[in-house]
Design an enzyme around this catalytic site. Structure first.
Site, PDB file in Angstrom:
ATOM      1  N   THR A  65      41.083  13.753  -0.485  1.00 50.86           N
ATOM      2  CA  THR A  65      39.695  14.186  -0.344  1.00 50.86           C
ATOM      3  C   THR A  65      38.940  14.055  -1.659  1.00 50.86           C
ATOM      4  O   THR A  65      39.545  14.148  -2.735  1.00 50.86           O
ATOM      5  CB  THR A  65      39.660  15.661   0.125  1.00 50.86           C
ATOM      6  OG1 THR A  65      38.363  16.196  -0.091  1.00 50.86           O
ATOM      7  CG2 THR A  65      40.637  16.536  -0.654  1.00 50.86           C
ATOM      8  N   ASP A  66      37.628  13.877  -1.553  1.00 46.38           N
ATOM      9  CA  ASP A  66      36.807  13.838  -2.774  1.00 46.38           C
ATOM     10  C   ASP A  66      36.782  15.202  -3.472  1.00 46.38           C
ATOM     11  O   ASP A  66      36.362  15.304  -4.628  1.00 46.38           O
ATOM     12  CB  ASP A  66      35.371  13.362  -2.464  1.00 46.38           C
ATOM     13  CG  ASP A  66      34.618  14.259  -1.483  1.00 46.38           C
ATOM     14  OD1 ASP A  66      35.199  15.234  -0.964  1.00 46.38           O
ATOM     15  OD2 ASP A  66      33.427  13.971  -1.227  1.00 46.38           O
ATOM     16  N   GLU A  67      37.236  16.252  -2.759  1.00 49.45           N
ATOM     17  CA  GLU A  67      37.185  17.596  -3.358  1.00 49.45           C
ATOM     18  C   GLU A  67      38.126  17.726  -4.545  1.00 49.45           C
ATOM     19  O   GLU A  67      37.989  18.664  -5.340  1.00 49.45           O
ATOM     20  CB  GLU A  67      37.458  18.667  -2.290  1.00 49.45           C
ATOM     21  CG  GLU A  67      36.416  18.597  -1.184  1.00 49.45           C
ATOM     22  CD  GLU A  67      36.413  19.777  -0.213  1.00 49.45           C
ATOM     23  OE1 GLU A  67      36.809  20.872  -0.605  1.00 49.45           O
ATOM     24  OE2 GLU A  67      35.989  19.568   0.935  1.00 49.45           O
TER      25      GLU A  67
ATOM     26  N   TYR B 176      42.308  25.104  -1.628  1.00 48.03           N
ATOM     27  CA  TYR B 176      42.456  23.884  -0.810  1.00 48.03           C
ATOM     28  C   TYR B 176      42.444  22.633  -1.687  1.00 48.03           C
ATOM     29  O   TYR B 176      43.380  21.822  -1.655  1.00 48.03           O
ATOM     30  CB  TYR B 176      41.343  23.796   0.241  1.00 48.03           C
ATOM     31  CG  TYR B 176      41.186  22.403   0.834  1.00 48.03           C
ATOM     32  CD1 TYR B 176      42.175  21.849   1.640  1.00 48.03           C
ATOM     33  CD2 TYR B 176      40.041  21.629   0.562  1.00 48.03           C
ATOM     34  CE1 TYR B 176      42.041  20.560   2.166  1.00 48.03           C
ATOM     35  CE2 TYR B 176      39.907  20.345   1.086  1.00 48.03           C
ATOM     36  CZ  TYR B 176      40.905  19.811   1.886  1.00 48.03           C
ATOM     37  OH  TYR B 176      40.776  18.539   2.392  1.00 48.03           O
TER      38      TYR B 176
ATOM     39  N   LYS C 279      45.445  19.855  -2.570  1.00 44.38           N
ATOM     40  CA  LYS C 279      45.325  18.410  -2.306  1.00 44.38           C
ATOM     41  C   LYS C 279      45.508  17.621  -3.603  1.00 44.38           C
ATOM     42  O   LYS C 279      46.108  16.551  -3.622  1.00 44.38           O
ATOM     43  CB  LYS C 279      43.967  18.088  -1.672  1.00 44.38           C
ATOM     44  CG  LYS C 279      43.757  18.635  -0.265  1.00 44.38           C
ATOM     45  CD  LYS C 279      44.699  18.029   0.779  1.00 44.38           C
ATOM     46  CE  LYS C 279      44.386  16.585   1.108  1.00 44.38           C
ATOM     47  NZ  LYS C 279      45.244  16.081   2.213  1.00 44.38           N
TER      48      LYS C 279
HETATM   49  P1  NAD Z   1      42.461  19.321  10.661  1.00 43.59           P
HETATM   50  O1  NAD Z   1      42.625  20.692  10.097  1.00 43.59           O
HETATM   51  O2  NAD Z   1      41.478  19.078  11.753  1.00 43.59           O
HETATM   52  O3  NAD Z   1      43.879  18.809  11.200  1.00 43.59           O
HETATM   53  C1  NAD Z   1      45.071  19.020  10.520  1.00 43.59           C
HETATM   54  C2  NAD Z   1      46.239  18.700  11.470  1.00 43.59           C
HETATM   55  O4  NAD Z   1      47.458  18.851  10.724  1.00 43.59           O
HETATM   56  C3  NAD Z   1      46.319  19.646  12.670  1.00 43.59           C
HETATM   57  O5  NAD Z   1      46.594  18.903  13.840  1.00 43.59           O
HETATM   58  C4  NAD Z   1      47.497  20.550  12.334  1.00 43.59           C
HETATM   59  O6  NAD Z   1      48.201  21.028  13.478  1.00 43.59           O
HETATM   60  C5  NAD Z   1      48.373  19.615  11.501  1.00 43.59           C
HETATM   61  N1  NAD Z   1      49.259  20.342  10.581  1.00 43.59           N
HETATM   62  C6  NAD Z   1      48.915  21.355   9.737  1.00 43.59           C
HETATM   63  N2  NAD Z   1      50.007  21.777   9.073  1.00 43.59           N
HETATM   64  C7  NAD Z   1      51.052  21.008   9.491  1.00 43.59           C
HETATM   65  C8  NAD Z   1      52.420  20.948   9.152  1.00 43.59           C
HETATM   66  N3  NAD Z   1      52.960  21.791   8.258  1.00 43.59           N
HETATM   67  N4  NAD Z   1      53.186  20.004   9.755  1.00 43.59           N
HETATM   68  C9  NAD Z   1      52.672  19.158  10.668  1.00 43.59           C
HETATM   69  N5  NAD Z   1      51.370  19.184  11.038  1.00 43.59           N
HETATM   70  C10 NAD Z   1      50.576  20.095  10.447  1.00 43.59           C
HETATM   71  O7  NAD Z   1      42.172  18.393   9.399  1.00 43.59           O
HETATM   72  P2  NAD Z   1      41.256  17.085   9.285  1.00 43.59           P
HETATM   73  O8  NAD Z   1      39.861  17.495   9.022  1.00 43.59           O
HETATM   74  O9  NAD Z   1      41.566  16.182  10.412  1.00 43.59           O
HETATM   75  O10 NAD Z   1      41.829  16.467   7.939  1.00 43.59           O
HETATM   76  C11 NAD Z   1      42.921  15.550   7.960  1.00 43.59           C
HETATM   77  C12 NAD Z   1      43.230  15.130   6.537  1.00 43.59           C
HETATM   78  O11 NAD Z   1      42.077  14.528   5.946  1.00 43.59           O
HETATM   79  C13 NAD Z   1      43.613  16.292   5.624  1.00 43.59           C
HETATM   80  O12 NAD Z   1      44.653  15.872   4.780  1.00 43.59           O
HETATM   81  C14 NAD Z   1      42.339  16.557   4.824  1.00 43.59           C
HETATM   82  O13 NAD Z   1      42.650  17.087   3.552  1.00 43.59           O
HETATM   83  C15 NAD Z   1      41.760  15.166   4.728  1.00 43.59           C
HETATM   84  N6  NAD Z   1      40.283  15.078   4.592  1.00 43.59           N
HETATM   85  C16 NAD Z   1      39.471  15.723   5.483  1.00 43.59           C
HETATM   86  C17 NAD Z   1      38.092  15.575   5.375  1.00 43.59           C
HETATM   87  C18 NAD Z   1      37.147  16.221   6.366  1.00 43.59           C
HETATM   88  O14 NAD Z   1      35.921  16.118   6.201  1.00 43.59           O
HETATM   89  N7  NAD Z   1      37.633  16.866   7.426  1.00 43.59           N
HETATM   90  C19 NAD Z   1      37.547  14.776   4.355  1.00 43.59           C
HETATM   91  C20 NAD Z   1      38.415  14.141   3.463  1.00 43.59           C
HETATM   92  C21 NAD Z   1      39.795  14.289   3.610  1.00 43.59           C
HETATM   93  P1  TYD Z   2      32.781  22.704   5.445  1.00 39.74           P
HETATM   94  O1  TYD Z   2      32.477  22.037   6.741  1.00 39.74           O
HETATM   95  O2  TYD Z   2      33.661  23.905   5.432  1.00 39.74           O
HETATM   96  O3  TYD Z   2      33.356  21.549   4.483  1.00 39.74           O
HETATM   97  P2  TYD Z   2      33.670  21.580   2.882  1.00 39.74           P
HETATM   98  O4  TYD Z   2      33.519  22.949   2.375  1.00 39.74           O
HETATM   99  O5  TYD Z   2      35.093  21.133   2.832  1.00 39.74           O
HETATM  100  O6  TYD Z   2      32.713  20.619   2.282  1.00 39.74           O
HETATM  101  O7  TYD Z   2      31.407  23.119   4.752  1.00 39.74           O
HETATM  102  C1  TYD Z   2      30.406  22.165   4.465  1.00 39.74           C
HETATM  103  C2  TYD Z   2      29.314  22.876   3.719  1.00 39.74           C
HETATM  104  O8  TYD Z   2      28.684  23.802   4.607  1.00 39.74           O
HETATM  105  C3  TYD Z   2      29.789  23.711   2.539  1.00 39.74           C
HETATM  106  O9  TYD Z   2      28.830  23.615   1.492  1.00 39.74           O
HETATM  107  C4  TYD Z   2      29.843  25.128   3.068  1.00 39.74           C
HETATM  108  C5  TYD Z   2      28.727  25.143   4.102  1.00 39.74           C
HETATM  109  N1  TYD Z   2      28.942  26.043   5.270  1.00 39.74           N
HETATM  110  C6  TYD Z   2      27.954  26.952   5.651  1.00 39.74           C
HETATM  111  O10 TYD Z   2      26.883  27.044   5.011  1.00 39.74           O
HETATM  112  N2  TYD Z   2      28.178  27.756   6.720  1.00 39.74           N
HETATM  113  C7  TYD Z   2      29.333  27.716   7.440  1.00 39.74           C
HETATM  114  O11 TYD Z   2      29.503  28.519   8.410  1.00 39.74           O
HETATM  115  C8  TYD Z   2      30.342  26.770   7.052  1.00 39.74           C
HETATM  116  C9  TYD Z   2      31.623  26.668   7.822  1.00 39.74           C
HETATM  117  C10 TYD Z   2      30.091  25.943   5.973  1.00 39.74           C
END
Ligand code: NAD
Ligand code: TYD
Length: 339
Positions: free
Chosen positions: A125-127, A153, A157
């Site tokens: 992630t970019d985070e 988090y 990562k």
């Molecule tokens: P999500 O929380 O929707 O899904 C995570 C999945 O992993 C779930 O199906 C969960 O059951 C499974 N999981 C959790 N712990 C586990 C374990 N110990 N063993 C096996 N499975 C397990 O997450 P997401 O948003 O789909 O993100 C997927 C990946 O992408 C993550 O690594 C996250 O850090 C990365 N990512 C997410 C975003 C975003 O915007 N959502 C952006 C950049 C990177």
């Molecule tokens: P989120 O979807 O949790 O992603 P991330 O924190 O990983 O970027 O949140 C996106 C942005 O929205 C973040 O600045 C926090 C804000 N946010 C709210 O203002 N209200 C909410 O209820 C949530 C879940 C997030």
């Protein structure tokens, strides 16, 4: 090719499996997922009957059973999506983030080493780069921006990323890492900003905006992320990090207002609540490297992607209503009850 995809019952992993099986009908995908609160088998319903797909309920930290699966399936590649992914939850309970995101990553890579130096891709992630100031729109994250994290988090990562790079340098494991900006699209768990606001709007519930809603995120349609990972897996240079993002920066409050308007609701639903602890101000990716090396560019414009996403939530009410009526209700009360 036989590919193990971890976290495939989650948001991005699920979208990736749908995409990958369509694009590569000759390959076989084995999904490994623990089915935590964030994992939904209904996300995988469209591929469950595909003969080239297998679902395996398994914790990526469960070394013995992970090794048995590798023994049985002899994968050619592993893509690790599995993670605890929600910043707010990491602030409440960091331990599980360290366990899954770091120990789980090490376990999957150990299995890759043990079964013939298998190709490994880490979805990051970019985070991990921390945040950028709001008053410097000229600054972007590049692959050489120092790691500098804010939340448990992002720290977990970042720890995983460092370990992935160490496994390449120390053991020669053929790895790549992608660091993507915020995704949005179908099957997004309704604890995250966009799906939470859509679901609350549709239920005429208050829309909890943290602080003043001025924090900026760089939004990418999930399918564009899936395409980037597919490209990196097949054409990326081993040992490299690729940033993925589409120069689509938006303030949270503007996203919320856009959703309100699209659903014909009233801005009086907006409720400003206590800010997130350590809240990152701005994320913004410079995707030059993946564009120049692999020809990747985002294809879905935000105006189109958000319309498609809202339409999906309208047409798939059952998917998210089942989630918000279950255990998630307790989480919501805990996080937003007295905020
Ligand atoms: P999500 O929380 O929707 O899904 C995570 C999945 O992993 C779930 O199906 C969960 O059951 C499974 N999981 C959790 N712990 C586990 C374990 N110990 N063993 C096996 N499975 C397990 O997450 P997401 O948003 O789909 O993100 C997927 C990946 O992408 C993550 O690594 C996250 O850090 C990365 N990512 C997410 C975003 C975003 O915007 N959502 C952006 C950049 C990177
Ligand atoms: P989120 O979807 O949790 O992603 P991330 O924190 O990983 O970027 O949140 C996106 C942005 O929205 C973040 O600045 C926090 C804000 N946010 C709210 O203002 N209200 C909410 O209820 C949530 C879940 C997030």
């Amino acid at each position: 090719m036989n590919i193990i995809v971890t976290g495939g019952a989650g948001f991005i992993g699920g979208n990736f499996i749908h995409y990958y099986l369509k694009e590569h009908p000759e390959d076989r995908v084995i999904c490994v997922d623990k089915l935590t609160y964030a994992g939904n088998l209904s996300t995988l319903a469209p591929v469950m009957d595909n003969p080239n797909f297998r679902f395996c309920r398994l914790d990526i930290c469960d070394r013995e059973n992970v090794f048995s699966l590798f023994e049985e399936e002899k994968p050619d590649a592993v893509i690790n999506f599995a993670a605890e992914s929600h910043v707010d939850r990491s602030i409440e309970n960091p331990g599980i983030f360290l366990q899954t995101n770091i120990i789980g990553t090490a376990t999957m890579m150990d299995a890759c080493r043990a079964f013939g130096n298998i190709r490994y891709h880490q979805v990051s992630t970019d985070e991990v780069y921390g945040d950028l100031p709001l008053d410097r729109p000229d600054l972007f994250f590049t692959e050489t921006t120092p790691i500098h994290t804010s939340s448990p988090y992002s720290s977990s990562k970042a720890g995983a990323d460092l370990l992935v790079q160490a496994y390449q340098r120390t053991y020669g494991l053929p790895i790549t890492i992608s660091r993507c900006s915020n995704n949005y699209g179908p099957y997004h768990f309704p604890e995250k900003l966009i799906p939470l606001m859509i679901a609350n709007c549709l239920n005429d519930k208050p829309l909890p905006v943290y602080g003043e809603g001025l924090n900026v995120r760089d939004w990418l349609y999930v399918e564009d992320h899936c395409k980037a990972i597919d490209l990196i897996l097949h054409k990326g240079r081993i040992g490299e990090v690729y940033n993925v993002g589409g120069h689509n920066e938006m303030r949270n409050i503007d996203i919320v207002k856009l959703i309100i308007e699209a659903l014909g609701k009233d801005e009086s639903l907006i409720t400003y609540v206590t800010d997130r602890k350590g809240h990152d101000l701005r994320y913004a990716i410079d995707p030059t490297k993946i564009h120049e090396e692999l020809g990747w560019l985002p294809e879905t414009k935000f105006q189109d992607g958000i319309k498609k996403t809202i339409k999906w939530y309208l047409e798939n009410r059952q998917w998210w209503e089942e989630i918000i009526s279950g255990e998630y209700q307790n989480y919501y009360e805990k996080m937003y009850g007295n905020r």
